[in-house]
Write a protein that holds these residues in place. Structure first.
Motif, PDB file in Angstrom:
ATOM      1  N   PHE B 233       0.780  -1.238   0.000  1.00 48.99           N
ATOM      2  CA  PHE B 233       0.000   0.000   0.000  1.00 48.99           C
ATOM      3  C   PHE B 233       0.813   1.289   0.000  1.00 48.99           C
ATOM      4  O   PHE B 233       0.264   2.347  -0.265  1.00 48.99           O
ATOM      5  N   ASN B 234       2.061   1.200   0.400  1.00 45.78           N
ATOM      6  CA  ASN B 234       2.778   2.414   0.775  1.00 45.78           C
ATOM      7  C   ASN B 234       3.910   2.692  -0.215  1.00 45.78           C
ATOM      8  O   ASN B 234       5.049   2.273  -0.016  1.00 45.78           O
ATOM      9  N   GLN B 235       3.580   3.418  -1.262  1.00 47.02           N
ATOM     10  CA  GLN B 235       4.573   3.699  -2.306  1.00 47.02           C
ATOM     11  C   GLN B 235       5.672   4.624  -1.786  1.00 47.02           C
ATOM     12  O   GLN B 235       6.821   4.533  -2.227  1.00 47.02           O
ATOM     13  N   PHE B 236       5.326   5.500  -0.842  1.00 53.92           N
ATOM     14  CA  PHE B 236       6.305   6.403  -0.245  1.00 53.92           C
ATOM     15  C   PHE B 236       7.445   5.603   0.386  1.00 53.92           C
ATOM     16  O   PHE B 236       8.615   5.968   0.284  1.00 53.92           O
ATOM     17  N   ARG B 246       5.254  -1.067  -5.179  1.00 50.06           N
ATOM     18  CA  ARG B 246       4.396  -1.834  -4.301  1.00 50.06           C
ATOM     19  C   ARG B 246       4.361  -3.293  -4.771  1.00 50.06           C
ATOM     20  O   ARG B 246       4.232  -3.550  -5.972  1.00 50.06           O
TER      21      ARG B 246
END
Lengths: 349, 349, 349
Positions: B233-236, B246
């Motif tokens: 979920f967390n591309q950052f 991801r």
């Protein structure tokens, strides 16, 4: 003895064939919610059980186009898996309301065949019928598709271009709509005051809003309908074609345009019949869809003073707004036009 | 006293620990519709209440893999939040059918631990169980995951590599499947004529179709399962890792491959057991998934003449079609192979 | 006599106007499943009928924010179609629980108007109310928005800045929450042991996880709420604006932050009131949302020993983690902060 199906080619169809399609499908409140999330329709009848009950339905009916897409989806593996193009619709009629919990099945009869002059493809005409679990017909429509031949040398068993009505007769309308208590119709809740008598033949309505389509959205929709046409899902394959991209299911455009048409047709609560329709040009992800409508005709329903029928042309465009009602230049469609649909719909009087 | 959970590290697990997982989850018709929209499955039994009732189920059961994903999702915060890789599955059994309205919970027992030679990670083996609100077990499976250590100097409390069956015994099959009235099984509606006896050991089936995955799709799916693994979920965060993207939940691949396998396995209506499985390589958004199956075995079910069991290998690939049934070159998997799953499934006789 | 609505401009509003909004909306299990897929909430009360029944609800209630978004969506065509910015919220109260099958409608009263010094826009204050089919109020809140004027020369009929409470009084809380049997509250299933007494004023909690948003996701959400604001959907239009991109509905951020806040607030099961809130900065697709919370206050509920109220600040950021609890530098918000919400929520004692 392959266990997988490669779909029928043009020479596999025979006039008179009746094909029972797989897969039966129970439509649920889950499908209805997804339909709302995918298109954003706001018609009060399909949105609210309380509204529907007040005017005479037992509960909110499933959106007519969701029923259409589910029935259409079933026909794809048997009719159009090897299709080049979906050419047209005619004689579409919605015959019974569908509610969450109903199970739909579909059959198609081959009613026409015509080889193209190239000898590489032919046109197949089918009359498809959607059925409810209790044996009631819920939907009937004719569509014709251009289908590849497996073998160029093969000839069709017979050729026939069926004689199709250009218009569903008003006398045939109303079957899927119970008697409406128009006194109980809350025009504040439905969103606009316009009744049957407020629409005039020739009137054109720009539906103003636009909706940009994402790849994930049309894939979710088309899988929801269990429509298996490869061109919608398989980028690995599409990138090797001339088009290079996934094609969006034409029905997705119809549903987007219908949802946009709420702004101007808020009380046009039921699509009753499809007179004709064509997907003028393909839609791709990241395009923005706009729509406008023209009132082509009006009709009384025999024996009914609760609702009247509007014959509407629904035109969708991509990346072009509709304040000028783009349609044709001479015999050609104007640039940006992607859908030209002619249908009957019901409005309270 | 942090109120947030950072998840367990390798040295936090002890053999014999039984972990009750949060969060109870009522599965509904909404989840079923989303599952259809996400993968496009077409198996008649899960698609139609009418079909399911005709053959002996009280209504359409929830797809076995949706049950699996919901149970799996619950185990993530406690087992694999700090996992490096999901290594394998074994001894998976579906023990009771699940219907919309049922509430699922999950527990896991730690059955094995093995530190890796690097001392930075270890393998944790758990037997996870899914429960229905009435105390019935609906699912049981073993999985093992490579989990980071918090402290390299820490040693495991004990080490044990559990002795796992390579195959669920046929005698253990059938628990989640009521007696089927095969005379009422409509092979026209299910989409293919093939029964148990039509499949032979060694037979390989290319499922033909491909499905391209979008970022939004796998995120919707994985959140639906309340699976909280950050990597999905967390591309950052991901952009700061070696992979840069991801990772798609492995179960998403299983569901896509299973849905594609309808084309060739239309009557294989129930996944009964998972013998083994591994996620050979990761899937990323914009990749296209293909699949093929091999019949590894067949089995009678003790005391039942209504259904038989097929032992199937389900192989998924990315950006590679499966007409050549890609699998291994020597000890390695062929390029493009992403899933190798060995399972038992039921088919009418 | 245009049949389409262009929405109200600043000079169209009059203090005291009561607007009945279209479109009634029946909330279903399908909406609940989509809400889970869109945000991944894990609060046991909304996730499980069995959990909810055990503690005193008749079944799992619909997530408070889903109710908020549905009511909010109805107000958009009448209030904020020509809005420049959604400026703030106050005096929000959840007044009755909503369950699948309930139909929601909405009304708004204009309670304030203030022209801006530019004379091109003005601020409209409305008190919006959500209603259940049986006439019960389910939600009430004030919001104010900056709305364009159609005609710069037009003057408002009257001006008034309403006197709004900065805090909903604790005595007003609890209306939507039945008496909870705290002995039946399973803290293992809910996912954390923390009760009312475990939270202290001044405590700050970093919710750790991040969620990257895709264009398809926020469009699905915002259409689900039948929110018609053009800026969320129409890239063709947006690309011609200074921003160049689709703006994500502010409520999408609230729901993401609330879902993330489960990690630290697992037993904070019900949003009871919204004291104030502002969308500090816009969110765009491909941004990653993080969140942290601060306990601003605690309160007893009059006559109730089952639950207590926490006053929480919920801060969301984009592309910035929250271990340092970013909020303000002087009078300005820190870079990356996108939401500052002050609300009351209930926790078991």
């Amino acid at each position: 003895m392959a266990k997988t199906s490669a779909g029928r080619y043009f020479e596999d169809f025979r006039i008179g064939d009746v094909i029972r399609h797989a897969v039966p499908r129970t439509v649920t409140a889950g499908d209805v919610a997804l339909y709302t999330a995918l298109y954003g329709p706001r018609f009060a009848m399909q949105s609210s059980d309380a509204f529907a009950r007040a005017v005479g339905y037992p509960q909110a009916p499933v959106d007519d186009l969701l029923v259409f897409h589910v029935v259409f989806g079933k026909t794809v593996p048997d009719i159009s898996l090897n299709a080049v193009a979906n050419l047209g619709y005619a004689e579409g009629r919605f015959l019974a309301a569908v509610y969450p919990g109903d199970t739909l099945t579909a059959t198609s009869e081959v009613i026409g065949l015509k080889e193209n002059s190239s000898r590489r493809t032919g046109v197949v005409y089918v009359r498809s019928t959607g059925w409810r679990q209790d044996g009631e017909k819920v939907l009937e429509y004719v569509r014709w598709v251009m289908v590849n031949k497996r073998d160029e040398a093969a000839r069709p068993h017979a050729e026939l271009v069926p004689d199709l009505a250009t218009l569903v007769e008003p006398a045939a309308l109303g079957a899927a709509c119970p008697r409406i208590d128009t006194a109980a119709w809350d025009f504040g809740l439905s969103g606009a005051p316009h009744r049957f008598g407020d629409y005039a033949v020739g009137e054109k309505i720009d539906h103003v809003d636009g909706m940009t389509v994402q790849e994930a959205e049309h894939q979710l929709a088309t899988r929801l309908y269990q429509n298996t046409a490869k061109v919608h899902f398989n980028q690995f394959l599409q990138v090797r074609t001339r088009i290079g991209r996934r094609l969006i299911y034409g029905g997705h455009v119809i549903s987007l345009a219908r949802a946009l048409s709420y702004n101007g047709l808020a009380n046009v609560f039921h699509i009753d019949a499809i007179n004709s329709g064509s997907h003028v040009s393909p839609l791709f992800a990241s395009d923005t869809v706009f729509a406008w409508s023209e009132v082509l005709g009006t009709a009384d329903l025999p024996g009914r003073d609760d609702v009247g029928a509007l014959r509407l042309r629904l035109v969708a465009t991509k990346d072009r707004t509709c304040e000028e009602h783009p349609l044709r230049v001479g015999h050609d469609y104007e640039p940006g036009v992607i859908l030209d649909l002619d249908y009957w719909a019901l409005v309270p009087r």
